[in-house]
Enzyme design. Structure first.
Site, PDB file in Angstrom:
ATOM      1  N   TYR A  23       0.848  -1.187   0.000  1.00 49.03           N
ATOM      2  CA  TYR A  23       0.000   0.000   0.000  1.00 49.03           C
ATOM      3  C   TYR A  23       0.893   1.249   0.000  1.00 49.03           C
ATOM      4  CZ  TYR A  23      -3.522   3.350   1.549  1.00 49.03           C
ATOM      5  OH  TYR A  23      -4.347   4.439   1.640  1.00 49.03           O
ATOM      6  N   ASN A  25       2.631   2.049  -2.711  1.00 46.66           N
ATOM      7  CA  ASN A  25       3.522   1.817  -3.854  1.00 46.66           C
ATOM      8  C   ASN A  25       2.596   1.594  -5.057  1.00 46.66           C
ATOM      9  OD1 ASN A  25       4.863   0.324  -5.874  1.00 46.66           O
ATOM     10  ND2 ASN A  25       6.169  -0.767  -4.430  1.00 46.66           N
ATOM     11  N   ALA A  27       2.855   1.081  -8.289  1.00 49.36           N
ATOM     12  CA  ALA A  27       3.041  -0.027  -9.235  1.00 49.36           C
ATOM     13  C   ALA A  27       2.586  -1.350  -8.614  1.00 49.36           C
ATOM     14  CB  ALA A  27       4.503  -0.120  -9.652  1.00 49.36           C
ATOM     15  N   GLU A 174      13.922   1.439   6.455  1.00 49.41           N
ATOM     16  CA  GLU A 174      13.884   0.829   5.123  1.00 49.41           C
ATOM     17  C   GLU A 174      15.270   0.802   4.481  1.00 49.41           C
ATOM     18  OE1 GLU A 174      10.703  -0.111   3.334  1.00 49.41           O
ATOM     19  OE2 GLU A 174       9.838  -0.093   5.334  1.00 49.41           O
ATOM     20  N   ARG A 214       7.395   5.345   5.708  1.00 48.94           N
ATOM     21  CA  ARG A 214       7.992   4.087   6.187  1.00 48.94           C
ATOM     22  C   ARG A 214       9.219   4.285   7.075  1.00 48.94           C
ATOM     23  NH1 ARG A 214       8.198  -0.394   1.415  1.00 48.94           N
ATOM     24  NH2 ARG A 214       6.297   0.110   0.276  1.00 48.94           N
ATOM     25  N   HIS A 250       9.708   5.563  -0.924  1.00 50.47           N
ATOM     26  CA  HIS A 250      11.096   5.632  -0.447  1.00 50.47           C
ATOM     27  C   HIS A 250      11.723   6.871  -1.086  1.00 50.47           C
ATOM     28  CE1 HIS A 250      11.152   0.963  -0.083  1.00 50.47           C
ATOM     29  NE2 HIS A 250      11.072   1.478   1.121  1.00 50.47           N
ATOM     30  N   CYS A 371      16.603   0.352  -6.757  1.00 52.40           N
ATOM     31  CA  CYS A 371      16.056  -0.548  -5.722  1.00 52.40           C
ATOM     32  C   CYS A 371      16.787  -1.873  -5.726  1.00 52.40           C
ATOM     33  CB  CYS A 371      14.593  -0.869  -5.986  1.00 52.40           C
ATOM     34  SG  CYS A 371      13.522   0.539  -6.035  1.00 52.40           S
TER      35      CYS A 371
HETATM   36  O1  SUG Z   1       8.809  -2.405  -0.590  1.00 52.32           O
HETATM   37  N1  SUG Z   1       7.533  -3.734  -3.563  1.00 52.32           N
HETATM   38  C1  SUG Z   1       8.643  -3.153  -2.849  1.00 52.32           C
HETATM   39  C2  SUG Z   1       9.444  -2.264  -3.767  1.00 52.32           C
HETATM   40  C3  SUG Z   1      10.703  -1.796  -3.102  1.00 52.32           C
HETATM   41  C4  SUG Z   1      11.426  -0.776  -3.915  1.00 52.32           C
HETATM   42  N2  SUG Z   1      12.621  -0.413  -3.293  1.00 52.32           N
HETATM   43  C5  SUG Z   1      13.146   0.827  -3.273  1.00 52.32           C
HETATM   44  N3  SUG Z   1      12.488   1.891  -3.638  1.00 52.32           N
HETATM   45  N4  SUG Z   1      14.336   0.962  -2.824  1.00 52.32           N
HETATM   46  C6  SUG Z   1       8.145  -2.365  -1.633  1.00 52.32           C
HETATM   47  O2  SUG Z   1       7.104  -1.690  -1.755  1.00 52.32           O
HETATM   48  C7  SUG Z   1       5.678  -5.263  -3.883  1.00 52.32           C
HETATM   49  C8  SUG Z   1       5.412  -6.733  -3.702  1.00 52.32           C
HETATM   50  C9  SUG Z   1       4.106  -7.160  -4.291  1.00 52.32           C
HETATM   51  O3  SUG Z   1       3.159  -6.370  -4.324  1.00 52.32           O
HETATM   52  O4  SUG Z   1       4.022  -8.345  -4.743  1.00 52.32           O
HETATM   53  C10 SUG Z   1       6.847  -4.763  -3.068  1.00 52.32           C
HETATM   54  O5  SUG Z   1       7.135  -5.289  -2.011  1.00 52.32           O
END
Ligand code: SUG
EC number: 3.5.3.23
Length: 448
Positions: A23, A25, A27, A174, A214, A250, A371
């Site tokens: 939640y 994020n 994408a 994080e 976070r 992040h 990432c």
């Molecule tokens: O923590 N996505 C990760 C992406 C992390 C990106 N890292 C940085 N920006 N450094 C997160 O949100 C999605 C997993 C899923 O929905 O299946 C996820 O965990």
């Protein structure tokens, strides 16, 4: 002595899937339930590692985790044989099975915060595993992360490892995704820049309204203390709460730094001028010349930055001292971002070249080039003390590529996660991987 910034990239695990677990994020939420391709995901990551190695950068690899995490499911009350645990979770609590299958450890910018030896009180490289406390599926990463980092950076004369901070929201951490280091040379003392989203104890700091912040200020301060950083070598900055609410979960989604340079979006921070002034003054005291490249919102909106992941790029120093930006394909697909990048490289400024990589499998879960890597600045002696099994070479690339072809599926959906065969496939693959990377026993199934 020569020094390097080594990028250790997370190898994508065999259960890579789109679980919609994060939640805040964008994408991750919008690609929930899509079919994933773990084989393609791992190969895309390996190709980036190989390309950087071919360009002359020292490149490392960080192993994925054991998934499904049967031990985590047992902690939540499922019991019986491993196959029964998975079956029960699938029948009674599918979201928990999905979380226990996430390959999210691939985003190793969240594995830990790393301070190079030139900055720390005891002259060792310090690592603090991130507790990733904001999301359950990520909070189960740190015990294995600590074991894997311990197996990679084993020599206590050079490397110090700290356990993750207390697992409560007030110490939400994080890792390196919210940490940047500025320096003249990687082996010289630098200024470590910690960016937080909110304060847990001080109500004077504003917080986002919609999505979670976070990283807390208190977590960043604890890491700085654990690593023995001097006040003069640390700057804290707050993320603009409005951009967190726009999907910047992040800081590495809105800013990236390297050497003496910070590349950031106009809306990334609060009190930007004051913060830049402090960075300049502190790096100046160390003989450095802090420089910043601000991307104005008039040219690239926050929405375009989040969609394209322009700032989730790797800013790398080339042999001639100029800089190169590694961006995901999504930047080329966005007309405004691509126009900006072309202008940037043509302007004769610090950033001279842009290289584009296809990382779509990871990008669809909100993970771009930055990432996927954990940066560790090392001097020659320290580099020689790293487990050589995890340093990328042409033969290792070939071996890992064959390993992926041998063990990975090319399609994974939520319903496949309940297949007990998947667990066996993953364990077989990871057992072989620990031998390839010479890690010893790091996974729960190898230890218990
Ligand atoms: O923590 N996505 C990760 C992406 C992390 C990106 N890292 C940085 N920006 N450094 C997160 O949100 C999605 C997993 C899923 O929905 O299946 C996820 O965990």
């Amino acid at each position: 002595m020569k020094s390097y910034e080594v990028n250790f990239d997370g190898l994508v695990g065999p259960t890579h899937n789109y679980g919609g677990l994060s939640y805040g994020n964008v994408a991750s939420q919008s690609n929930s339930q899509q079919s994933s391709n773990p084989k393609e995901a791992a190969l895309q990551g390996l190709q980036k590692m190989k390309a950087l190695m071919d360009m002359g950068f020292v490149q490392g690899v960080l192993a994925p985790q054991e998934r499904p995490d049967v031990a985590a499911l047992r902690n939540l009350g499922f019991s019986g044989s491993d196959a029964q645990v998975i079956q029960q979770a699938a029948q009674q609590a599918m979201p928990l099975l999905v979380a226990s299958c996430s390959a999210s450890s691939m985003w190793v910018a969240n594995a830990a915060t790393v301070s190079p030896s030139a900055d720390t009180a005891d002259g060792r490289v310090h690592f603090t595993a991130a507790n990733l406390n904001c999301k359950y599926h990520r909070s189960i990463e740190h015990p294995t992360t600590s074991r894997v980092l311990g197996a990679m950076f084993a020599d206590p004369q050079h490397f110090a490892h700290h356990a993750a901070l207390p697992a409560v929201a007030q110490f939400g951490d994080e890792g390196a995704a919210n940490h940047t280091r500025f320096c003249r040379e990687y082996g010289e003392a630098g200024v470590e820049f910690f960016v937080f989203g909110r304060s847990a104890f001080d109500t004077r700091y504003p917080a986002p309204q919609k999505y979670p912040a976070r990283q807390t200020l208190e977590a960043s301060q604890a890491v700085a203390r654990l690593h023995g950083l001097k006040d003069d070598g640390v700057v804290y900055g707050q993320q603009n709460p409005a951009v967190i609410d726009a999907g910047v979960f992040h800081n590495d989604v809105i800013a990236v730094g390297n050497g003496e340079v910070l590349f950031y979006h106009e809306d990334a921070f609060l009190n930007t001028e004051q913060m830049l002034g402090e960075l300049q003054a502190k790096l100046g005291k160390l003989g450095g010349n802090f420089q910043s490249v601000c991307v104005p919102r008039a040219l690239v909106s926050v929405e375009d930055a989040v969609r394209s992941y322009l700032f989730n790029s790797q800013l790398l120093t080339r042999a001639d001292g100029s800089m190169l930006l590694i961006v995901p394909e999504e930047c080329r697909a966005n007309e405004r971002v691509w126009r900006y990048l072309q202008g940037l490289t043509a302007s004769g400024g610090l950033i001279r070249e842009v290289k584009v990589f296809d990382l779509k499998q990871s990008m669809q879960n909100g993970g771009g080039p930055a990432c996927l890597r954990l940066r560790v600045a090392l001097n020659e002696t320290e580099l020689a003390a790293v487990n050589p099994g995890v340093i990328m070479t042409a033969p290792l690339y070939d071996t890992l590529t064959q390993w992926v072809h041998k063990h990975y599926r090319d399609s994974l959906r939520e319903s496949d996660l309940a297949d007990p065969q998947l667990l066996l496939e993953c364990r077989t693959a990871l057992d072989e991987l620990t031998q390839i990377l010479k890690l010893g026993a790091v996974y729960p199934f190898q230890i218990n």
